[in-house]
Design a protein around this motif. Structure first.
Motif, PDB file in Angstrom:
ATOM      1  N   LYS A 186       0.830  -1.205   0.000  1.00  0.00           N
ATOM      2  CA  LYS A 186       0.000   0.000   0.000  1.00  0.00           C
ATOM      3  C   LYS A 186       0.871   1.265   0.000  1.00  0.00           C
ATOM      4  N   SER A 187       0.356   2.288  -0.634  1.00  0.00           N
ATOM      5  CA  SER A 187       1.087   3.551  -0.758  1.00  0.00           C
ATOM      6  C   SER A 187       1.472   4.131   0.599  1.00  0.00           C
ATOM      7  N   GLU A 188       0.627   3.963   1.597  1.00  0.00           N
ATOM      8  CA  GLU A 188       0.936   4.495   2.920  1.00  0.00           C
ATOM      9  C   GLU A 188       2.204   3.869   3.495  1.00  0.00           C
ATOM     10  N   GLU A 189       2.374   2.567   3.265  1.00  0.00           N
ATOM     11  CA  GLU A 189       3.568   1.867   3.750  1.00  0.00           C
ATOM     12  C   GLU A 189       4.802   2.278   2.954  1.00  0.00           C
ATOM     13  N   ILE A 190       4.631   2.438   1.654  1.00  0.00           N
ATOM     14  CA  ILE A 190       5.744   2.881   0.817  1.00  0.00           C
ATOM     15  C   ILE A 190       6.179   4.278   1.247  1.00  0.00           C
ATOM     16  N   GLN A 191       5.211   5.163   1.444  1.00  0.00           N
ATOM     17  CA  GLN A 191       5.507   6.533   1.855  1.00  0.00           C
ATOM     18  C   GLN A 191       6.298   6.541   3.169  1.00  0.00           C
ATOM     19  N   LYS A 192       5.795   5.837   4.171  1.00  0.00           N
ATOM     20  CA  LYS A 192       6.469   5.792   5.469  1.00  0.00           C
ATOM     21  C   LYS A 192       7.865   5.187   5.355  1.00  0.00           C
ATOM     22  N   SER A 193       7.981   4.107   4.603  1.00  0.00           N
ATOM     23  CA  SER A 193       9.270   3.417   4.485  1.00  0.00           C
ATOM     24  C   SER A 193      10.316   4.282   3.805  1.00  0.00           C
ATOM     25  N   PHE A 194       9.943   4.903   2.702  1.00  0.00           N
ATOM     26  CA  PHE A 194      10.922   5.729   1.987  1.00  0.00           C
ATOM     27  C   PHE A 194      11.293   6.973   2.783  1.00  0.00           C
ATOM     28  N   LEU A 195      10.327   7.609   3.415  1.00  0.00           N
ATOM     29  CA  LEU A 195      10.647   8.784   4.229  1.00  0.00           C
ATOM     30  C   LEU A 195      11.522   8.399   5.419  1.00  0.00           C
ATOM     31  N   ALA A 196      11.236   7.252   6.031  1.00  0.00           N
ATOM     32  CA  ALA A 196      12.051   6.790   7.150  1.00  0.00           C
ATOM     33  C   ALA A 196      13.478   6.505   6.699  1.00  0.00           C
ATOM     34  N   ALA A 197      13.635   5.893   5.541  1.00  0.00           N
ATOM     35  CA  ALA A 197      14.978   5.594   5.027  1.00  0.00           C
ATOM     36  C   ALA A 197      15.744   6.873   4.709  1.00  0.00           C
ATOM     37  N   LEU A 198      15.077   7.844   4.102  1.00  0.00           N
ATOM     38  CA  LEU A 198      15.740   9.114   3.772  1.00  0.00           C
ATOM     39  C   LEU A 198      16.102   9.890   5.033  1.00  0.00           C
ATOM     40  N   ASN A 199      15.258   9.812   6.047  1.00  0.00           N
ATOM     41  CA  ASN A 199      15.465  10.567   7.282  1.00  0.00           C
ATOM     42  C   ASN A 199      16.695  10.102   8.059  1.00  0.00           C
ATOM     43  N   TYR A 200      17.135   8.913   7.830  1.00  0.00           N
ATOM     44  CA  TYR A 200      18.263   8.370   8.575  1.00  0.00           C
ATOM     45  C   TYR A 200      19.577   9.085   8.262  1.00  0.00           C
ATOM     46  N   PHE A 201      19.902   9.242   6.988  1.00  0.00           N
ATOM     47  CA  PHE A 201      21.192   9.808   6.613  1.00  0.00           C
ATOM     48  C   PHE A 201      21.079  10.875   5.525  1.00  0.00           C
ATOM     49  N   TYR A 202      20.204  10.666   4.581  1.00  0.00           N
ATOM     50  CA  TYR A 202      20.176  11.516   3.393  1.00  0.00           C
ATOM     51  C   TYR A 202      19.457  12.842   3.573  1.00  0.00           C
ATOM     52  N   SER A 203      18.574  12.948   4.531  1.00  0.00           N
ATOM     53  CA  SER A 203      17.839  14.195   4.707  1.00  0.00           C
ATOM     54  C   SER A 203      17.237  14.252   6.094  1.00  0.00           C
ATOM     55  N   THR A 204      16.638  15.400   6.367  1.00  0.00           N
ATOM     56  CA  THR A 204      15.765  15.547   7.513  1.00  0.00           C
ATOM     57  C   THR A 204      14.362  15.596   6.938  1.00  0.00           C
ATOM     58  N   VAL A 205      13.470  14.785   7.445  1.00  0.00           N
ATOM     59  CA  VAL A 205      12.092  14.778   6.963  1.00  0.00           C
ATOM     60  C   VAL A 205      11.254  15.611   7.920  1.00  0.00           C
ATOM     61  N   LYS A 206      10.535  16.557   7.339  1.00  0.00           N
ATOM     62  CA  LYS A 206       9.642  17.443   8.107  1.00  0.00           C
ATOM     63  C   LYS A 206       8.263  17.438   7.476  1.00  0.00           C
ATOM     64  N   THR A 207       7.318  18.072   8.161  1.00  0.00           N
ATOM     65  CA  THR A 207       5.997  18.312   7.580  1.00  0.00           C
ATOM     66  C   THR A 207       5.924  19.775   7.139  1.00  0.00           C
ATOM     67  N   SER A 208       4.935  20.074   6.325  1.00  0.00           N
ATOM     68  CA  SER A 208       4.838  21.416   5.755  1.00  0.00           C
ATOM     69  C   SER A 208       4.656  22.498   6.815  1.00  0.00           C
ATOM     70  N   ASP A 209       4.030  22.168   7.928  1.00  0.00           N
ATOM     71  CA  ASP A 209       3.859  23.176   8.975  1.00  0.00           C
ATOM     72  C   ASP A 209       5.151  23.443   9.752  1.00  0.00           C
ATOM     73  N   MET A 210       6.183  22.638   9.539  1.00  0.00           N
ATOM     74  CA  MET A 210       7.477  22.839  10.178  1.00  0.00           C
ATOM     75  C   MET A 210       8.430  23.704   9.340  1.00  0.00           C
ATOM     76  N   ILE A 211       8.015  24.025   8.135  1.00  0.00           N
ATOM     77  CA  ILE A 211       8.894  24.764   7.211  1.00  0.00           C
ATOM     78  C   ILE A 211       8.713  26.259   7.416  1.00  0.00           C
TER      79      ILE A 211
END
Length: 178
Positions: free
Chosen positions: A153-178
């Motif tokens: 499901k897209s929700e799992e893909i979204q969470k998984s990819f954002l979690a993977a990116l958040n580890y080393f490649y980026s900081t993941v935020k929400t739009s209200d944090m920008i």
């Protein structure tokens, strides 16, 4: 530190009725529009990336079609840079790196589509090229996929990819944090 916003592939073919419809495309585009507004208010560069298929069999983002156009929710201003790409990684065979260097960008905030493909590829490449990156997770969208015949499901893909990116490649935020 000099910051810019990359708006990646928020194009009509990803929306309702398009040949590559994404889950939550409308909500993600609305959040991306919020982030664009904040960058414009701060007079920070907003750079649009537009994918154009180089192979007709791709079935979407075909040259000179309405589906390949940037969605109305996030239309660029005349003064804003639009870069055409043909690969998931926005740096491959484009002027993106040269343009970022010319305006002395060190930090990138990234919004767009698809999380599991072009957002992932571009974010990883940006980090490898030395940019500090932030991905705005709620301003990105993806779709359901299948592996070995099993749906994901897209929700799992979204969470998984954002979690993977958040580890080393980026900081993941929400739009209200920008």
């Amino acid at each position: 530190m000099k910051q810019a916003l990359l708006v990646i592939d928020i194009q009509n073919d990803y929306f309702r009725g398009g040949p590559m419809e994404l889950s939550g495309a409308e909500a993600a585009a609305d959040r991306a529009a919020d982030v664009i507004k904040k960058f414009r208010e701060r007079k920070l560069p907003v750079i649009f990336i537009k994918h154009i298929a180089s192979r007709p069999e791709a079935g979407f983002f075909l040259p000179d079609t309405p589906g390949a156009e940037i969605n109305h929710r996030v239309k660029p201003l005349e003064s804003e840079k639009v870069i055409i790409k043909h690969f998931p990684n926005s740096f491959i065979e484009t002027e993106l790196k040269t343009h970022l260097e010319s305006i002395k960008i060190t930090d990138l905030t990234i919004v767009g589509m698809m999380t599991h493909m072009c957002i992932d590829a571009t974010t990883r490449a940006a980090k490898d090229l030395g940019y500090n990156t932030t991905v705005v997770g709620d301003a990105c969208a993806t779709r359901d996929l299948v592996i070995d015949g099993a749906p994901v499901k897209s929700e799992e893909i979204q969470k998984s990819f954002l979690a993977a990116l958040n580890y080393f490649y980026s900081t993941v935020k929400t739009s209200d944090m920008i």
